[in-house]
Design a protein around this motif. Structure first.
Motif, PDB file in Angstrom:
ATOM      1  N   VAL A  58       1.653  -3.730  -9.682  1.00  0.00           N
ATOM      2  CA  VAL A  58       2.849  -3.692  -8.856  1.00  0.00           C
ATOM      3  C   VAL A  58       3.149  -2.218  -8.627  1.00  0.00           C
ATOM      4  O   VAL A  58       3.336  -1.458  -9.582  1.00  0.00           O
ATOM      5  CB  VAL A  58       4.045  -4.388  -9.547  1.00  0.00           C
ATOM      6  CG1 VAL A  58       5.300  -4.251  -8.713  1.00  0.00           C
ATOM      7  CG2 VAL A  58       3.720  -5.845  -9.819  1.00  0.00           C
ATOM      8  N   PHE A  59       3.148  -1.831  -7.376  1.00  0.00           N
ATOM      9  CA  PHE A  59       3.339  -0.429  -7.035  1.00  0.00           C
ATOM     10  C   PHE A  59       4.779  -0.156  -6.630  1.00  0.00           C
ATOM     11  O   PHE A  59       5.438  -1.019  -6.040  1.00  0.00           O
ATOM     12  CB  PHE A  59       2.426  -0.029  -5.871  1.00  0.00           C
ATOM     13  CG  PHE A  59       0.969  -0.103  -6.205  1.00  0.00           C
ATOM     14  CD1 PHE A  59       0.369   0.893  -6.948  1.00  0.00           C
ATOM     15  CD2 PHE A  59       0.201  -1.177  -5.793  1.00  0.00           C
ATOM     16  CE1 PHE A  59      -0.979   0.828  -7.277  1.00  0.00           C
ATOM     17  CE2 PHE A  59      -1.141  -1.256  -6.101  1.00  0.00           C
ATOM     18  CZ  PHE A  59      -1.729  -0.249  -6.848  1.00  0.00           C
ATOM     19  N   GLU A  60       5.230   1.031  -6.914  1.00  0.00           N
ATOM     20  CA  GLU A  60       6.528   1.498  -6.429  1.00  0.00           C
ATOM     21  C   GLU A  60       6.346   1.749  -4.936  1.00  0.00           C
ATOM     22  O   GLU A  60       5.684   2.696  -4.524  1.00  0.00           O
ATOM     23  CB  GLU A  60       6.962   2.769  -7.163  1.00  0.00           C
ATOM     24  CG  GLU A  60       8.191   3.450  -6.590  1.00  0.00           C
ATOM     25  CD  GLU A  60       9.404   2.551  -6.501  1.00  0.00           C
ATOM     26  OE1 GLU A  60       9.991   2.473  -5.405  1.00  0.00           O
ATOM     27  OE2 GLU A  60       9.748   1.905  -7.505  1.00  0.00           O
ATOM     28  N   HIS A  61       6.903   0.867  -4.117  1.00  0.00           N
ATOM     29  CA  HIS A  61       6.623   0.905  -2.681  1.00  0.00           C
ATOM     30  C   HIS A  61       7.006   2.220  -2.025  1.00  0.00           C
ATOM     31  O   HIS A  61       6.349   2.661  -1.089  1.00  0.00           O
ATOM     32  CB  HIS A  61       7.306  -0.267  -1.965  1.00  0.00           C
ATOM     33  CG  HIS A  61       8.778  -0.070  -1.806  1.00  0.00           C
ATOM     34  ND1 HIS A  61       9.313   0.581  -0.747  1.00  0.00           N
ATOM     35  CD2 HIS A  61       9.792  -0.419  -2.609  1.00  0.00           C
ATOM     36  CE1 HIS A  61      10.634   0.627  -0.886  1.00  0.00           C
ATOM     37  NE2 HIS A  61      10.933   0.018  -2.013  1.00  0.00           N
ATOM     38  N   SER A  62       8.051   2.867  -2.495  1.00  0.00           N
ATOM     39  CA  SER A  62       8.469   4.110  -1.856  1.00  0.00           C
ATOM     40  C   SER A  62       7.471   5.244  -2.107  1.00  0.00           C
ATOM     41  O   SER A  62       7.454   6.227  -1.389  1.00  0.00           O
ATOM     42  CB  SER A  62       9.868   4.520  -2.329  1.00  0.00           C
ATOM     43  OG  SER A  62       9.842   4.802  -3.724  1.00  0.00           O
ATOM     44  N   ARG A  63       6.627   5.076  -3.117  1.00  0.00           N
ATOM     45  CA  ARG A  63       5.580   6.068  -3.374  1.00  0.00           C
ATOM     46  C   ARG A  63       4.251   5.670  -2.749  1.00  0.00           C
ATOM     47  O   ARG A  63       3.380   6.493  -2.545  1.00  0.00           O
ATOM     48  CB  ARG A  63       5.396   6.256  -4.875  1.00  0.00           C
ATOM     49  CG  ARG A  63       6.612   6.866  -5.526  1.00  0.00           C
ATOM     50  CD  ARG A  63       6.369   7.080  -6.993  1.00  0.00           C
ATOM     51  NE  ARG A  63       7.588   7.569  -7.603  1.00  0.00           N
ATOM     52  CZ  ARG A  63       7.782   7.649  -8.878  1.00  0.00           C
ATOM     53  NH1 ARG A  63       6.836   7.267  -9.717  1.00  0.00           N
ATOM     54  NH2 ARG A  63       8.908   8.091  -9.366  1.00  0.00           N
ATOM     55  N   ALA A  64       4.089   4.389  -2.485  1.00  0.00           N
ATOM     56  CA  ALA A  64       2.818   3.891  -1.967  1.00  0.00           C
ATOM     57  C   ALA A  64       2.905   3.460  -0.506  1.00  0.00           C
ATOM     58  O   ALA A  64       1.922   3.027   0.056  1.00  0.00           O
ATOM     59  CB  ALA A  64       2.348   2.722  -2.827  1.00  0.00           C
ATOM     60  N   GLY A  65       4.062   3.546   0.096  1.00  0.00           N
ATOM     61  CA  GLY A  65       4.228   3.116   1.475  1.00  0.00           C
ATOM     62  C   GLY A  65       5.636   2.628   1.724  1.00  0.00           C
ATOM     63  O   GLY A  65       6.596   3.236   1.275  1.00  0.00           O
ATOM     64  N   ALA A  66       5.752   1.510   2.423  1.00  0.00           N
ATOM     65  CA  ALA A  66       7.060   0.968   2.784  1.00  0.00           C
ATOM     66  C   ALA A  66       7.036  -0.542   2.589  1.00  0.00           C
ATOM     67  O   ALA A  66       5.978  -1.163   2.586  1.00  0.00           O
ATOM     68  CB  ALA A  66       7.379   1.309   4.239  1.00  0.00           C
ATOM     69  N   SER A  67       8.212  -1.117   2.433  1.00  0.00           N
ATOM     70  CA  SER A  67       8.316  -2.572   2.343  1.00  0.00           C
ATOM     71  C   SER A  67       9.687  -3.010   2.808  1.00  0.00           C
ATOM     72  O   SER A  67      10.615  -2.205   2.924  1.00  0.00           O
ATOM     73  CB  SER A  67       8.064  -3.053   0.908  1.00  0.00           C
ATOM     74  OG  SER A  67       9.139  -2.731   0.079  1.00  0.00           O
ATOM     75  N   THR A  68       9.784  -4.296   3.060  1.00  0.00           N
ATOM     76  CA  THR A  68      11.069  -4.885   3.412  1.00  0.00           C
ATOM     77  C   THR A  68      11.063  -6.354   3.014  1.00  0.00           C
ATOM     78  O   THR A  68      10.004  -6.979   2.939  1.00  0.00           O
ATOM     79  CB  THR A  68      11.373  -4.731   4.925  1.00  0.00           C
ATOM     80  OG1 THR A  68      12.740  -5.067   5.169  1.00  0.00           O
ATOM     81  CG2 THR A  68      10.466  -5.593   5.782  1.00  0.00           C
TER      82      THR A  68
END
Length: 152
Positions: A58-68
């Motif tokens: 599980v990646f920290e999305h703000s470090r690996a890209g974007a999510s919503t």
């Protein structure tokens, strides 16, 4: 679903902190004092019985890209079809049916916000439904895990 002792120990020990090494299942077996084959068989049994949905980071999305977080208001007669369409996107995870007008909820991830926006437009074009886009404003971290311990 009945969970055996090895499954309970495996779940409790490796919901977090899966070994990052060339042979993670062997390392798990060593920690659980069993064989690698037993670990693999246990994981296969958990998956086939519906007790395991995935193994992965599980990646920290703000470090690996974007999510919503996205919600769709799907007519009941189209739920299975639309859920299958949504699940075909590799950028989609955590797809759930909810009891609400917006009844299909999922997380959409991508390398940046532009990709998220493009995916939302594509989902709308393919499904004919307008996605409700709910980007995260702040993260409140919890240690999501469910220790199950010994059988009652």
């Amino acid at each position: 679903m009945q969970i055996d002792s090895l499954s309970r120990r495996l779940i409790d020990r490796f919901q977090h902190g899966m070994p990052l090494c060339a042979e993670p299942y062997r390392a798990m077996a060593d920690a659980l004092e069993c064989s690698e084959d037993e670990v693999l068989a246990c994981l296969e049994q958990l998956e086939s019985s519906g007790g395991l949905s995935r193994i992965g980071p599980v990646f920290e999305h703000s470090r690996a890209g974007a999510s919503t977080l996205v919600a769709l208001a799907v007519p009941e007669a189209q739920l299975e079809e639309i859920a299958e369409q949504i699940n075909r996107y590799p950028e989609v995870n955590h797809n759930y049916l909810r009891e609400h007008h917006y009844n299909l909820w999922f997380v959409l991830t991508g390398p940046d916000r532009a990709r998220i926006d493009a995916l939302l437009l594509q989902i709308e074009a393919e499904t004919g439904l307008v996605p409700l886009d709910l980007p995260m404003q702040a993260a409140y971290r919890i240690d999501l895990g469910f220790p199950i311990g010994d059988a009652p």
